[in-house]
Design a protein around this motif. Structure first.
Motif, PDB file in Angstrom:
ATOM      1  N   UNK A   6      38.181  61.488  32.871  1.00  0.00           N
ATOM      2  CA  UNK A   6      36.506  61.149  33.096  1.00  0.00           C
ATOM      3  C   UNK A   6      36.133  60.531  34.331  1.00  0.00           C
ATOM      4  N   UNK A   7      35.010  60.844  34.994  1.00  0.00           N
ATOM      5  CA  UNK A   7      34.542  60.264  36.091  1.00  0.00           C
ATOM      6  C   UNK A   7      33.914  59.014  35.979  1.00  0.00           C
ATOM      7  N   UNK A   8      34.774  57.762  36.455  1.00  0.00           N
ATOM      8  CA  UNK A   8      33.952  56.436  36.194  1.00  0.00           C
ATOM      9  C   UNK A   8      33.362  56.259  37.374  1.00  0.00           C
ATOM     10  N   UNK A   9      32.144  55.380  36.913  1.00  0.00           N
ATOM     11  CA  UNK A   9      31.349  55.088  37.979  1.00  0.00           C
ATOM     12  C   UNK A   9      31.750  53.848  38.671  1.00  0.00           C
ATOM     13  N   UNK A  10      31.262  53.602  40.296  1.00  0.00           N
ATOM     14  CA  UNK A  10      31.646  52.347  40.875  1.00  0.00           C
ATOM     15  C   UNK A  10      30.871  51.316  40.266  1.00  0.00           C
ATOM     16  N   UNK A  11      30.793  50.691  39.176  1.00  0.00           N
ATOM     17  CA  UNK A  11      30.061  49.836  38.775  1.00  0.00           C
ATOM     18  C   UNK A  11      30.994  48.672  38.354  1.00  0.00           C
ATOM     19  N   UNK A  12      30.610  47.287  38.818  1.00  0.00           N
ATOM     20  CA  UNK A  12      31.647  45.956  38.507  1.00  0.00           C
ATOM     21  C   UNK A  12      31.033  45.430  37.435  1.00  0.00           C
ATOM     22  N   UNK A  13      31.673  45.246  36.399  1.00  0.00           N
ATOM     23  CA  UNK A  13      31.396  44.483  35.147  1.00  0.00           C
ATOM     24  C   UNK A  13      32.322  43.780  34.627  1.00  0.00           C
ATOM     25  N   UNK A  14      32.483  42.582  34.914  1.00  0.00           N
ATOM     26  CA  UNK A  14      33.542  41.529  34.573  1.00  0.00           C
ATOM     27  C   UNK A  14      33.033  40.025  34.519  1.00  0.00           C
ATOM     28  N   UNK A  15      33.396  39.417  33.645  1.00  0.00           N
ATOM     29  CA  UNK A  15      33.101  37.760  33.126  1.00  0.00           C
ATOM     30  C   UNK A  15      34.556  37.213  32.588  1.00  0.00           C
ATOM     31  N   UNK A  16      34.446  35.836  32.552  1.00  0.00           N
ATOM     32  CA  UNK A  16      35.406  35.116  31.986  1.00  0.00           C
ATOM     33  C   UNK A  16      34.646  34.565  30.694  1.00  0.00           C
ATOM     34  N   UNK A  17      35.726  34.432  29.549  1.00  0.00           N
ATOM     35  CA  UNK A  17      35.246  33.828  28.297  1.00  0.00           C
ATOM     36  C   UNK A  17      36.267  32.814  27.888  1.00  0.00           C
ATOM     37  N   UNK A  18      35.870  31.526  27.507  1.00  0.00           N
ATOM     38  CA  UNK A  18      36.715  30.596  26.769  1.00  0.00           C
ATOM     39  C   UNK A  18      36.217  30.325  25.392  1.00  0.00           C
TER      40      UNK A  18
ATOM     41  N   UNK B 186      32.045  36.632  42.996  1.00  0.00           N
ATOM     42  CA  UNK B 186      32.907  35.358  43.308  1.00  0.00           C
ATOM     43  C   UNK B 186      33.773  35.825  44.345  1.00  0.00           C
ATOM     44  N   UNK B 187      33.988  34.591  45.330  1.00  0.00           N
ATOM     45  CA  UNK B 187      34.793  34.852  46.388  1.00  0.00           C
ATOM     46  C   UNK B 187      36.227  34.096  46.369  1.00  0.00           C
ATOM     47  N   UNK B 188      36.581  33.351  45.533  1.00  0.00           N
ATOM     48  CA  UNK B 188      37.837  32.579  45.335  1.00  0.00           C
ATOM     49  C   UNK B 188      38.827  33.884  45.465  1.00  0.00           C
ATOM     50  N   UNK B 189      40.031  33.650  46.042  1.00  0.00           N
ATOM     51  CA  UNK B 189      41.100  34.662  46.525  1.00  0.00           C
ATOM     52  C   UNK B 189      41.650  35.213  45.267  1.00  0.00           C
ATOM     53  N   UNK B 190      42.139  34.740  44.270  1.00  0.00           N
ATOM     54  CA  UNK B 190      42.724  35.267  43.238  1.00  0.00           C
ATOM     55  C   UNK B 190      41.752  36.123  42.375  1.00  0.00           C
TER      56      UNK B 190
ATOM     57  N   UNK C 100      39.056  37.445  43.281  1.00  0.00           N
ATOM     58  CA  UNK C 100      38.181  38.571  44.055  1.00  0.00           C
ATOM     59  C   UNK C 100      39.500  39.719  44.137  1.00  0.00           C
ATOM     60  N   UNK C 101      40.604  39.158  44.153  1.00  0.00           N
ATOM     61  CA  UNK C 101      41.699  40.094  44.636  1.00  0.00           C
ATOM     62  C   UNK C 101      42.103  40.892  43.209  1.00  0.00           C
ATOM     63  N   UNK C 102      41.856  40.156  42.168  1.00  0.00           N
ATOM     64  CA  UNK C 102      42.131  41.030  40.666  1.00  0.00           C
ATOM     65  C   UNK C 102      40.895  42.081  40.504  1.00  0.00           C
ATOM     66  N   UNK C 103      39.576  41.672  40.810  1.00  0.00           N
ATOM     67  CA  UNK C 103      38.629  42.401  40.741  1.00  0.00           C
ATOM     68  C   UNK C 103      38.690  43.563  41.531  1.00  0.00           C
ATOM     69  N   UNK C 104      38.983  43.342  42.840  1.00  0.00           N
ATOM     70  CA  UNK C 104      39.304  44.719  43.792  1.00  0.00           C
ATOM     71  C   UNK C 104      40.485  45.617  43.294  1.00  0.00           C
ATOM     72  N   UNK C 105      41.424  44.910  42.657  1.00  0.00           N
ATOM     73  CA  UNK C 105      42.531  45.989  42.165  1.00  0.00           C
ATOM     74  C   UNK C 105      42.050  46.582  40.736  1.00  0.00           C
ATOM     75  N   UNK C 106      41.472  45.895  39.742  1.00  0.00           N
ATOM     76  CA  UNK C 106      40.838  46.700  38.580  1.00  0.00           C
ATOM     77  C   UNK C 106      39.997  47.502  39.119  1.00  0.00           C
ATOM     78  N   UNK C 107      38.855  47.250  39.846  1.00  0.00           N
ATOM     79  CA  UNK C 107      37.731  48.659  39.963  1.00  0.00           C
ATOM     80  C   UNK C 107      38.020  49.095  41.197  1.00  0.00           C
ATOM     81  N   UNK C 108      39.086  49.134  41.746  1.00  0.00           N
ATOM     82  CA  UNK C 108      39.549  50.010  42.833  1.00  0.00           C
ATOM     83  C   UNK C 108      40.547  51.265  42.471  1.00  0.00           C
ATOM     84  N   UNK C 109      41.902  50.843  42.832  1.00  0.00           N
ATOM     85  CA  UNK C 109      42.789  51.966  42.540  1.00  0.00           C
ATOM     86  C   UNK C 109      43.041  52.169  41.052  1.00  0.00           C
ATOM     87  N   UNK C 110      42.961  51.042  40.385  1.00  0.00           N
ATOM     88  CA  UNK C 110      43.448  50.842  38.969  1.00  0.00           C
ATOM     89  C   UNK C 110      42.375  51.937  38.033  1.00  0.00           C
TER      90      UNK C 110
END
Length: 416
Positions: A58-70, A32-36, A38-48
């Protein structure tokens, strides 16, 4: 936070519903390319993620696994542990309006017993805006999202997993098999007393058997005599029966009656379903050899041996009750089994309340059959060991207009 909420609410959401959950989920957010978002995704799966790996060593892998639930009114996620290959740490970020415990939707954390089965809720966390929850995925990470009870709030959250080497899992514990009982020695006078006379007519039984053999399932409406059904239904509602919760919570969630606390008419109905005469009646309905007096297809010299085998035909059964939750998923140990369900759910029971029984093929999501509960309608389903079944969670919609409405059923499994 406000811009993030707005972007998320504009996404496409899909209804998710099975034995474990009911809620709405977005598509995967990793592209998803929406700015906020994609910004949160980069923060969580980058430095965080790097920081989190350092904390856990633990060596965490460079895998992005994220979704939104209602989660909205009556949505729920029942007890589970999140364990799936590669998942190491779960996270949840809440984007909710002001939330109270009375709104439901709490994140409930479970203790476990010595066999690593969930035991009881030890902590309930109320969702709070801009709060991040983290927990390691492990053999003891059992949790649930309790049913949302508010009609006018949306429990919005971002969730996913950081991937890494899985924690070691102990061997899965298998409990003892469900005890089985042979039929009770009761003659046909019990059938004459309880069963609608139309179902005792031999020619009608032949029609039922034809239909059953074509589809492997049937629902027999108005099965018990009306006055008998009414008597049992009232007794279930008004008598102080002792109910015991059945678990573990990740496999089943209902209450079973203690047999010695049943009123006389309910015990008599139970005896009917366990009786020798009823085994014979079921054999006539289905063509199954549930009793040694049933016709056999084999040669005459095998008859006596067959009698010895089939005399031991058995059944398991329970009387269950639920006011807000019911879930069980199982496969027969034998090749085939005959399921029987006799519901006492109220004439105005609706499918949106839950309580229906779903059959699915093993390791498949597609439903093979759904049996909707109906007062005094006896459901019979013949299934093989590769077919699983579950009873859908009974939700608070069932209580919305009647404080006295509850969901009861007699549930049996018969074996040849």
């Amino acid at each position: 936070m406000e811009n993030l909420q707005r972007e998320l609410m504009e996404l496409n959401f899909h209804e998710k519903s099975n034995d474990l959950y009911k809620f709405k989920q977005s598509d995967d957010l990793k592209k998803i390319t929406e700015p906020h978002i994609s910004g949160l995704r980069s923060a969580l799966f980058g430095r965080f993620r790097s920081w989190l790996g350092d904390v856990l060593q633990v060596e965490l892998e460079p895998v992005v696994d994220i979704s939104c639930a209602k989660y909205e009114y009556t949505d729920v996620l029942l007890c589970h542990d999140d364990e799936l290959e590669g998942r190491r740490v779960a996270f949840i970020l809440y984007l909710v309006p002001p939330w109270q415990r009375s709104d439901g939707g709490t994140l409930d954390l479970y203790t476990t017993d010595s066999n690593f089965h969930p035991q009881s809720i030890v902590k309930s966390l109320v969702p709070s805006l801009n709060t991040l929850i983290l927990f390691e995925v492990s053999p003891v990470s059992f949790h649930q999202v309790s049913e949302v009870l508010t009609r006018d709030k949306c429990r919005l959250s971002l969730s996913g997993w950081f991937h890494g080497p899985s924690m070691e899992r102990p061997p899965r514990h298998r409990g003892p098999p469900v005890p089985r009982s042979p039929h009770l020695p009761r003659d046909e006078t019990l059938l004459l007393e309880w069963v609608n006379p139309v179902y005792l007519d031999i020619s009608y039984q032949e029609q039922i058997q034809e239909e059953f053999e074509d589809s492997s399932e049937i629902q027999l409406k108005d099965f018990l005599k009306e006055e008998k059904f009414r008597e049992v239904k009232e007794a279930l509602r008004l008598t102080p029966i002792q109910w015991t919760k059945r678990g573990p919570s990740n496999k089943r969630c209902y209450e079973a009656a203690s047999m010695n606390t049943l009123p006389q008419c309910v015990s008599a109905c139970w005896e009917l379903l366990c009786s020798e005469s009823f085994f014979l009646l079921l054999s006539n309905f289905t063509g199954l050899r549930l009793h040694y007096l049933c016709p056999a297809d084999d040669d005459d010299e095998n008859k006596e041996e067959e009698k010895k085998d089939v005399r031991d035909a058995e059944a398991t059964g329970s009387l269950t009750e639920s006011a807000n939750a019911s879930r069980e998923k199982e496969a027969a140990r034998e090749e085939y089994a005959l399921d029987l369900v006799l519901p006492f759910c109220g004439a105005d029971w609706q499918s949106e309340f839950g309580g229906f029984t779903c059959y699915v093929a093993k390791e498949e999501d597609e439903e093979l059959l759904t049996v909707y509960p109906e007062d005094n309608s006896l459901a019979l389903v013949y299934r093989d060991k590769e077919t699983l079944k579950f009873v859908k969670h009974v939700n608070h919609k069932s209580l919305s207009d009647s404080a006295n409405r509850a969901f009861y059923d007699f549930s049996f499994v018969y074996y040849e």
